[in-house]
Scaffold this motif. Structure first.
Motif, PDB file in Angstrom:
ATOM      1  N   VAL A   1     -13.005 -10.993  10.666  1.00 43.96           N
ATOM      2  CA  VAL A   1     -14.190 -10.474  11.356  1.00 43.96           C
ATOM      3  C   VAL A   1     -13.895 -10.033  12.789  1.00 43.96           C
ATOM      4  N   HIS A   2     -12.655 -10.158  13.211  1.00 44.03           N
ATOM      5  CA  HIS A   2     -12.296  -9.770  14.576  1.00 44.03           C
ATOM      6  C   HIS A   2     -12.538  -8.268  14.764  1.00 44.03           C
ATOM      7  N   PRO A   3     -13.105  -7.851  15.898  1.00 50.10           N
ATOM      8  CA  PRO A   3     -13.414  -6.437  16.116  1.00 50.10           C
ATOM      9  C   PRO A   3     -12.214  -5.495  15.974  1.00 50.10           C
ATOM     10  N   ASP A   4     -11.014  -5.937  16.368  1.00 57.23           N
ATOM     11  CA  ASP A   4      -9.841  -5.065  16.233  1.00 57.23           C
ATOM     12  C   ASP A   4      -9.458  -4.868  14.770  1.00 57.23           C
ATOM     13  N   HIS A   5      -9.612  -5.904  13.956  1.00 52.85           N
ATOM     14  CA  HIS A   5      -9.333  -5.775  12.526  1.00 52.85           C
ATOM     15  C   HIS A   5     -10.380  -4.882  11.861  1.00 52.85           C
ATOM     16  N   VAL A   6     -11.629  -5.132  12.163  1.00 57.55           N
ATOM     17  CA  VAL A   6     -12.718  -4.331  11.593  1.00 57.55           C
ATOM     18  C   VAL A   6     -12.537  -2.860  11.949  1.00 57.55           C
ATOM     19  N   ALA A   7     -12.182  -2.569  13.200  1.00 59.30           N
ATOM     20  CA  ALA A   7     -11.981  -1.182  13.639  1.00 59.30           C
ATOM     21  C   ALA A   7     -10.774  -0.553  12.951  1.00 59.30           C
ATOM     22  N   PHE A   8      -9.681  -1.309  12.801  1.00 60.05           N
ATOM     23  CA  PHE A   8      -8.499  -0.773  12.124  1.00 60.05           C
ATOM     24  C   PHE A   8      -8.825  -0.408  10.679  1.00 60.05           C
TER      25      PHE A   8
ATOM     26  N   ARG B   1       4.063   7.602  10.587  1.00 53.40           N
ATOM     27  CA  ARG B   1       4.550   6.781  11.700  1.00 53.40           C
ATOM     28  C   ARG B   1       3.384   6.336  12.588  1.00 53.40           C
ATOM     29  N   ALA B   2       2.448   7.238  12.853  1.00 53.10           N
ATOM     30  CA  ALA B   2       1.297   6.900  13.698  1.00 53.10           C
ATOM     31  C   ALA B   2       0.466   5.781  13.063  1.00 53.10           C
ATOM     32  N   PHE B   3       0.268   5.845  11.761  1.00 56.40           N
ATOM     33  CA  PHE B   3      -0.478   4.785  11.072  1.00 56.40           C
ATOM     34  C   PHE B   3       0.244   3.455  11.205  1.00 56.40           C
ATOM     35  N   LEU B   4       1.534   3.437  10.903  1.00 51.18           N
ATOM     36  CA  LEU B   4       2.299   2.196  10.961  1.00 51.18           C
ATOM     37  C   LEU B   4       2.316   1.623  12.379  1.00 51.18           C
ATOM     38  N   ASP B   5       2.433   2.495  13.371  1.00 53.20           N
ATOM     39  CA  ASP B   5       2.404   2.026  14.758  1.00 53.20           C
ATOM     40  C   ASP B   5       1.028   1.490  15.132  1.00 53.20           C
ATOM     41  N   SER B   6      -0.016   2.119  14.634  1.00 52.83           N
ATOM     42  CA  SER B   6      -1.374   1.676  14.972  1.00 52.83           C
ATOM     43  C   SER B   6      -1.664   0.272  14.428  1.00 52.83           C
ATOM     44  N   ALA B   7      -0.947  -0.130  13.394  1.00 51.58           N
ATOM     45  CA  ALA B   7      -1.164  -1.447  12.793  1.00 51.58           C
ATOM     46  C   ALA B   7      -0.697  -2.578  13.692  1.00 51.58           C
ATOM     47  N   LEU B   8       0.079  -2.275  14.704  1.00 49.22           N
ATOM     48  CA  LEU B   8       0.548  -3.330  15.608  1.00 49.22           C
ATOM     49  C   LEU B   8      -0.607  -4.018  16.332  1.00 49.22           C
ATOM     50  N   VAL B   9      -1.756  -3.363  16.392  1.00 48.53           N
ATOM     51  CA  VAL B   9      -2.938  -3.997  16.986  1.00 48.53           C
ATOM     52  C   VAL B   9      -3.289  -5.293  16.244  1.00 48.53           C
TER      53      VAL B   9
ATOM     54  N   ARG C   1     -11.757   0.285   9.356  1.00 48.40           N
ATOM     55  CA  ARG C   1     -12.713   1.394   9.334  1.00 48.40           C
ATOM     56  C   ARG C   1     -12.068   2.728   9.737  1.00 48.40           C
ATOM     57  N   ASP C   2     -11.304   2.706  10.824  1.00 46.78           N
ATOM     58  CA  ASP C   2     -10.817   3.946  11.428  1.00 46.78           C
ATOM     59  C   ASP C   2      -9.471   4.424  10.914  1.00 46.78           C
ATOM     60  N   ARG C   3      -8.642   3.524  10.419  1.00 45.95           N
ATOM     61  CA  ARG C   3      -7.307   3.908   9.963  1.00 45.95           C
ATOM     62  C   ARG C   3      -7.114   3.633   8.468  1.00 45.95           C
ATOM     63  N   TRP C   4      -7.395   2.380   8.063  1.00 47.07           N
ATOM     64  CA  TRP C   4      -7.095   1.969   6.690  1.00 47.07           C
ATOM     65  C   TRP C   4      -7.883   2.785   5.664  1.00 47.07           C
ATOM     66  N   VAL C   5      -9.182   2.785   5.760  1.00 51.01           N
ATOM     67  CA  VAL C   5     -10.023   3.450   4.759  1.00 51.01           C
ATOM     68  C   VAL C   5      -9.696   4.943   4.643  1.00 51.01           C
ATOM     69  N   PRO C   6      -9.573   5.667   5.750  1.00 54.39           N
ATOM     70  CA  PRO C   6      -9.289   7.100   5.591  1.00 54.39           C
ATOM     71  C   PRO C   6      -7.841   7.450   5.231  1.00 54.39           C
ATOM     72  N   GLU C   7      -6.881   6.544   5.490  1.00 56.27           N
ATOM     73  CA  GLU C   7      -5.470   6.922   5.364  1.00 56.27           C
ATOM     74  C   GLU C   7      -4.701   6.257   4.227  1.00 56.27           C
ATOM     75  N   VAL C   8      -5.233   5.179   3.661  1.00 52.92           N
ATOM     76  CA  VAL C   8      -4.532   4.469   2.584  1.00 52.92           C
ATOM     77  C   VAL C   8      -5.007   5.001   1.236  1.00 52.92           C
ATOM     78  N   GLU C   9      -4.043   5.392   0.429  1.00 57.07           N
ATOM     79  CA  GLU C   9      -4.347   5.935  -0.902  1.00 57.07           C
ATOM     80  C   GLU C   9      -4.742   4.832  -1.880  1.00 57.07           C
ATOM     81  N   ARG C  10      -3.956   3.749  -1.890  1.00 57.07           N
ATOM     82  CA  ARG C  10      -4.243   2.619  -2.776  1.00 57.07           C
ATOM     83  C   ARG C  10      -3.487   1.409  -2.254  1.00 57.07           C
TER      84      ARG C  10
ATOM     85  N   PHE D   1       0.813  -1.215   0.000  1.00 57.75           N
ATOM     86  CA  PHE D   1       0.000   0.000   0.000  1.00 57.75           C
ATOM     87  C   PHE D   1       0.844   1.262   0.000  1.00 57.75           C
ATOM     88  N   THR D   2       0.176   2.344  -0.328  1.00 57.73           N
ATOM     89  CA  THR D   2       0.729   3.693  -0.248  1.00 57.73           C
ATOM     90  C   THR D   2      -0.226   4.524   0.587  1.00 57.73           C
TER      91      THR D   2
END
Length: 96
Positions: A69-76, A20-28, A78-87, A8-9
């Motif tokens: 379907v895990h809630p942490d994946h679904v939240a990531f 950096r915040a996005f990459l760190d948030s992915a550790l969930v 929704r809250d990080r991937w969709v708004p922050e990933v270009e493609r 991804f980009t």
């Protein structure tokens, strides 16, 4: 074994605090039951125009399905991937 990868980009400037915040948030994702060998990778080849990749392994399809379907994946997503990933490009592999 299933190896799940996504290249991804981000929409953020390279080297930014937001990147950096996005990459760190992915550790969930690494803490979700069934996730093995989680890696955050920076792409360095001039042959690809993606900047990063996540890679992880699952013992079987049931573990992969549970992750999706895990809630942490679904939240990531929704809250990080969709708004922050270009493609992105997602690929899943099994060994031959």
């Amino acid at each position: 074994m299933i190896r799940h990868t996504v290249s991804f980009t981000l929409k953020h400037p390279a080297g930014s605090d937001a990147e950096r915040a996005f990459l760190d948030s992915a550790l969930v994702l690494a803490a979700i039951p069934g996730v093995e060998q989680f890696e955050r990778l920076r792409q360095v080849s001039a042959k690809s125009d993606f900047s990063f990749s996540f890679s992880m392994e699952f013992a079987d399809q049931a573990a992969y399905d549970s992750y999706n379907v895990h809630p942490d994946h679904v939240a990531f997503v929704r809250d990080r991937w969709v708004p922050e990933v270009e493609r992105f490009q997602e690929l899943d592999y099994i060994a031959l």
